[in-house]
Design an enzyme around this catalytic site. Structure first.
Site, PDB file in Angstrom:
ATOM      1  N   HIS A  58       0.839  -1.208   0.000  1.00 18.85           N
ATOM      2  CA  HIS A  58       0.000   0.000   0.000  1.00 18.85           C
ATOM      3  C   HIS A  58       0.872   1.256   0.000  1.00 18.85           C
ATOM      4  CE1 HIS A  58      -3.413   2.615   1.210  1.00 18.85           C
ATOM      5  NE2 HIS A  58      -2.511   3.216   1.958  1.00 18.85           N
ATOM      6  N   GLU A  59       1.899   1.287   0.836  1.00 18.04           N
ATOM      7  CA  GLU A  59       2.785   2.457   0.879  1.00 18.04           C
ATOM      8  C   GLU A  59       3.584   2.590  -0.407  1.00 18.04           C
ATOM      9  OE1 GLU A  59       2.363   4.567   3.150  1.00 18.04           O
ATOM     10  OE2 GLU A  59       1.071   3.290   4.371  1.00 18.04           O
TER      11      GLU A  59
ATOM     12  N   HIS B 285       1.498   4.192  -3.092  1.00 17.61           N
ATOM     13  CA  HIS B 285       1.405   5.659  -3.001  1.00 17.61           C
ATOM     14  C   HIS B 285       2.534   6.304  -3.798  1.00 17.61           C
ATOM     15  CE1 HIS B 285      -1.920   6.543  -0.394  1.00 17.61           C
ATOM     16  NE2 HIS B 285      -1.481   5.802   0.604  1.00 17.61           N
TER      17      HIS B 285
ATOM     18  N   GLU C 246      -6.178   6.927  -1.182  1.00 16.75           N
ATOM     19  CA  GLU C 246      -6.053   5.741  -0.329  1.00 16.75           C
ATOM     20  C   GLU C 246      -6.684   4.531  -0.991  1.00 16.75           C
ATOM     21  OE1 GLU C 246      -4.334   5.442   2.429  1.00 16.75           O
ATOM     22  OE2 GLU C 246      -3.717   7.541   2.283  1.00 16.75           O
TER      23      GLU C 246
END
Length: 308
Positions: A169-170, A173, A225
């Site tokens: 997930h990071e 980004h 997100e």
């Protein structure tokens, strides 16, 4: 003597006659200055030219995100990297006494999972730090590929699949360039606030700022997100992690939550919303996992543990 007196009399008469004229011109000048600027035709010429220029500039900097979402981005990769490097140094200074050494078992385990995920991308320059904070269940990424994981999060991730869910997930980004997108939005809103300050009452301007946060900034943050959840799920699948375990991770995150504001007041989607969206994406993620010729989860775990 008489000519001088006559001259003074004529001058006094001329001055007295000019006074009403001067007063009239002054009053016209004062009324003109007191009128709002939009009563002047030149104001609308300038406003039209500025608006046209702004719209052209805005449209020129519209791009598509990796998921096809249209967004405004006027921040260059070089500038985003500079901002990220500055934030990286500040973060290191802030947590200088809490950074866990890279050769510790915890740091090595986090780096091992991150390396496996990064190997499924086309970007190689990444740095991973673990911050000792047992009560902090969070992680974040800075522009330029600087990932920070708080040690309290590891009690929720539990295993490699859970950790891969968070790290992917990071990483997503960064791959989606969300930092530059948010900087661009801040630049755009800053210009609009500056222009509005000339024409809007300060109290109403504060109200406008609050509404723009509620209607623009927070929804955009939640979109980023959700996009990172989607891209991260596909990334962990390409790296041969089990995407179905992402649901279990977010269920554990929900159990660990103490309280959270309503979704419309939050920068992140609600945990229930995230779980629902991830469940919808799992079939596509499994297809990507099959395309990557991944072995069964047990064989994949044993293989990658021996390699990384």
């Amino acid at each position: 003597m008489f000519p001088n007196l006559l001259q003074r009399g004529l001058s006094a008469t001329r001055t007295t006659a000019q006074q009403p004229l001067r007063r009239h011109l002054f009053q016209r000048h004062y009324r003109y200055k007191a009128q709002p600027p939009w009563h002047d035709r030149r104001f609308w010429y300038c406003a039209g030219a500025a608006t046209t220029t702004g719209l052209v500039y805005y449209e020129y900097h519209i791009e598509e995100s990796p998921t096809g979402r249209r967004r405004f981005n006027n921040v260059s990769p070089e500038y985003a990297r500079q901002i990220g490097e500055q934030a990286y140094l500040e973060t290191l200074a802030q947590y200088r006494n809490q950074i866990i050494p890279p050769n510790s078992p915890i740091s090595r385990n986090v780096s091992r999972v991150a390396t496996r995920l990064i190997s499924a991308t086309d970007q190689k320059d990444w740095v991973v730090h673990v911050i000792y904070a047992p009560d902090e269940k969070n992680a974040f990424v800075l522009p330029g590929g600087k990932i920070f994981v708080f040690s309290g999060l590891l009690s929720v991730t539990e295993d490699d699949n859970g950790l891969a869910t968070v790290l992917s997930h990071e990483i997503a980004h960064q791959l989606a360039n969300h930092s530059a997108e948010k900087l661009s939005q801040a630049n755009l809103l800053g210009v609009l606030y500056f222009i509005a300050a000339f024409f809007v009452d300060p109290n109403f301007l504060q109200f406008g700022r609050a509404m723009s946060t509620l209607l623009l900034e927070l929804p955009n943050s939640r979109q980023c997100e959700q996009e990172a959840d989607q891209l991260g799920l596909y990334l962990m699948a390409k790296a041969c992690y089990d995407p179905e375990q992402a649901v279990a991770l977010w269920q554990r995150m929900k159990a660990a939550e103490l309280s959270s504001p309503p979704q419309f007041l939050n920068t992140h989607p609600s945990t229930d919303s995230r779980i629902e969206n991830i469940r919808k994406l799992i079939p596509q993620a499994n297809m990507k996992r099959e395309t990557a010729n991944c072995p069964t989860p047990d064989l994949a775990r044993a293989f990658f543990d021996s390699v990384f």
